[in-house]
Design a protein around this motif. Structure first.
Motif, short mmCIF file in Angstrom:
data_model
loop_
_atom_site.label_atom_id
_atom_site.label_comp_id
_atom_site.label_asym_id
_atom_site.label_seq_id
_atom_site.Cartn_x
_atom_site.Cartn_y
_atom_site.Cartn_z
N TYR A 1 -3.24 13.49 -18.98
CA TYR A 1 -3.72 13.10 -17.64
C TYR A 1 -3.14 11.74 -17.24
O TYR A 1 -2.69 11.55 -16.12
N ALA B 1 2.33 12.01 -14.32
CA ALA B 1 3.42 11.72 -13.36
C ALA B 1 4.78 11.93 -14.01
O ALA B 1 5.78 12.16 -13.31
N PHE C 1 -7.21 18.58 -12.88
CA PHE C 1 -6.66 18.50 -14.23
C PHE C 1 -7.54 19.27 -15.21
O PHE C 1 -7.04 19.99 -16.07
N ALA D 1 -3.52 16.88 -9.72
CA ALA D 1 -3.84 15.97 -10.84
C ALA D 1 -3.00 14.70 -10.74
O ALA D 1 -3.48 13.60 -11.02
N LYS D 2 -1.74 14.87 -10.31
CA LYS D 2 -0.88 13.69 -10.14
C LYS D 2 -1.46 12.76 -9.09
O LYS D 2 -1.28 11.54 -9.15
N GLY D 3 -2.16 13.36 -8.14
CA GLY D 3 -2.80 12.56 -7.09
C GLY D 3 -4.10 11.90 -7.54
O GLY D 3 -4.71 11.17 -6.78
N GLY D 4 -4.54 12.25 -8.76
CA GLY D 4 -5.74 11.59 -9.29
C GLY D 4 -6.97 12.47 -9.33
O GLY D 4 -8.08 11.97 -9.53
#
Lengths: 134, 182
Positions: free
Chosen positions: B56, B60, B19, B11-14
């Motif tokens: 979301y 980060a 997520f 999810a941190k990567g998009g």
């Protein structure tokens, strides 16, 4: 698990909280329109080691110049600090009353007589006022 | 590495899919909790949506030293507070009981739901602490982090909340006993 904890858990389960299909699609649509914000993780470029030496030497030179200037500026005679009796200061403090000196137009004895006369007149006026009122 | 952490990293990567999968298990739990804090069912749904959006967007900043649920609940509480009118305490007296989302969402039962009594007896923060402790099984440390309070405050207020609800339970038992014999 005790009675209260069991009851709280059971009663929480009794609360109906179904996520509707409409809410689910709303959430998915919202999420697809945004992207996570990225933290600034790039490390700052490190300075070369010679920079530390240069800045240290500059700082030391500036300190020396300041010390020299302060010592050169001391031109007046060095005075010894006057010892102040702390108790004397407590008993008789130097008060700055900032009062104006009385402008005396006559010799002191005459001024005193005038002031006493004024006082007597004022006293007489007060007595008369009191007698009138009562 | 746990599945949850893998999903968080994705999810941190998009990855929206990661997520969505990550928060899927929290949806009902969070909505149930938000219904206890919001003035209406619609507000609770809005707060849930905002919670996921904020989570979301700022994922980060998530620190894996905390449980993911701790972080989510913290965001949810802030969103619920933002949606509550400033004069909710005054409105609480005047509000029709039928508008309380809990009234609609609690299954009909012979006994009264203890969380409704808790809502009546406890302050918002103590209610939240009790919920996180007894429904979410959170530790004192996690509850303190969610509520942005000290551990001591959390312990003391959990004890107070417990005492109040135990007294309510005893009253209920006494009333039931009286009715049975009356």
């Amino acid at each position: 698990m005790d009675k209260l904890a069991t009851r709280l858990r059971e009663d929480a389960a009794d609360i109906d909280a179904q996520v509707s299909a409409e809410l689910d699609s709303r959430i998915r649509a919202s999420l697809s329109n945004i992207s996570p914000e990225r933290l600034e993780t790039a490390p700052r470029p490190s300075r070369p080691f010679s920079m530390w030496w240069a800045s240290s030497l500059t700082g030391a030179a500036v300190a020396l110049v300041v010390i020299a200037l302060l010592n050169l500026d001391r031109t007046g005679p060095v005075t010894e600090p006057v010892a102040v009796n702390a108790m004397q200061q407590l008993v008789n403090p130097d008060l700055d009353l900032n009062v104006e000196a009385a402008m005396l137009t006559s010799p002191l004895a005459e001024e005193l007589a005038n002031l006493q006369a004024d006082l007597r007149k004022a006293e007489k006026a007060v007595r008369e006022d009191v007698e009138i009122d009562f | 590495m746990s599945d949850e952490l893998n999903l968080i990293n994705a999810a941190k990567g998009g990855s929206v899919e990661a997520f969505t999968e990550l928060v899927h298990g929290y949806r009902e739990r969070l909505l149930r909790f938000l219904m206890t804090r919001c003035a209406s069912h619609a507000d609770a749904e809005d707060a849930l949506q905002d919670t996921f959006i904020n989570a979301y967007r700022y994922i980060a900043t998530y620190n894996p030293q905390w449980r993911f649920s701790t972080w989510l609940y913290r965001i949810a509480i802030r969103n619920a507070a933002r949606l509550r009118p400033a004069n909710i305490a005054e409105l609480g007296e005047l509000r029709d009981e039928q508008s309380d989302p809990l009234t609609h969402c609690i299954a009909q039962s012979e006994r009264d739901n203890l969380w409704r009594s808790a809502k009546r007896l406890l302050s918002d923060e103590v209610f939240a602490a009790m919920w996180l402790r007894y429904v979410e099984d959170m530790s004192i440390k996690d509850i303190a982090a969610v509520l942005e309070r000290s551990s001591s405050w959390t312990k003391v207020n959990l004890l107070r909340g417990r005492r109040a609800l135990e007294a309510e339970l005893n009253n209920e038992a006494h009333k039931t006993g009286s009715e049975a014999y009356g």
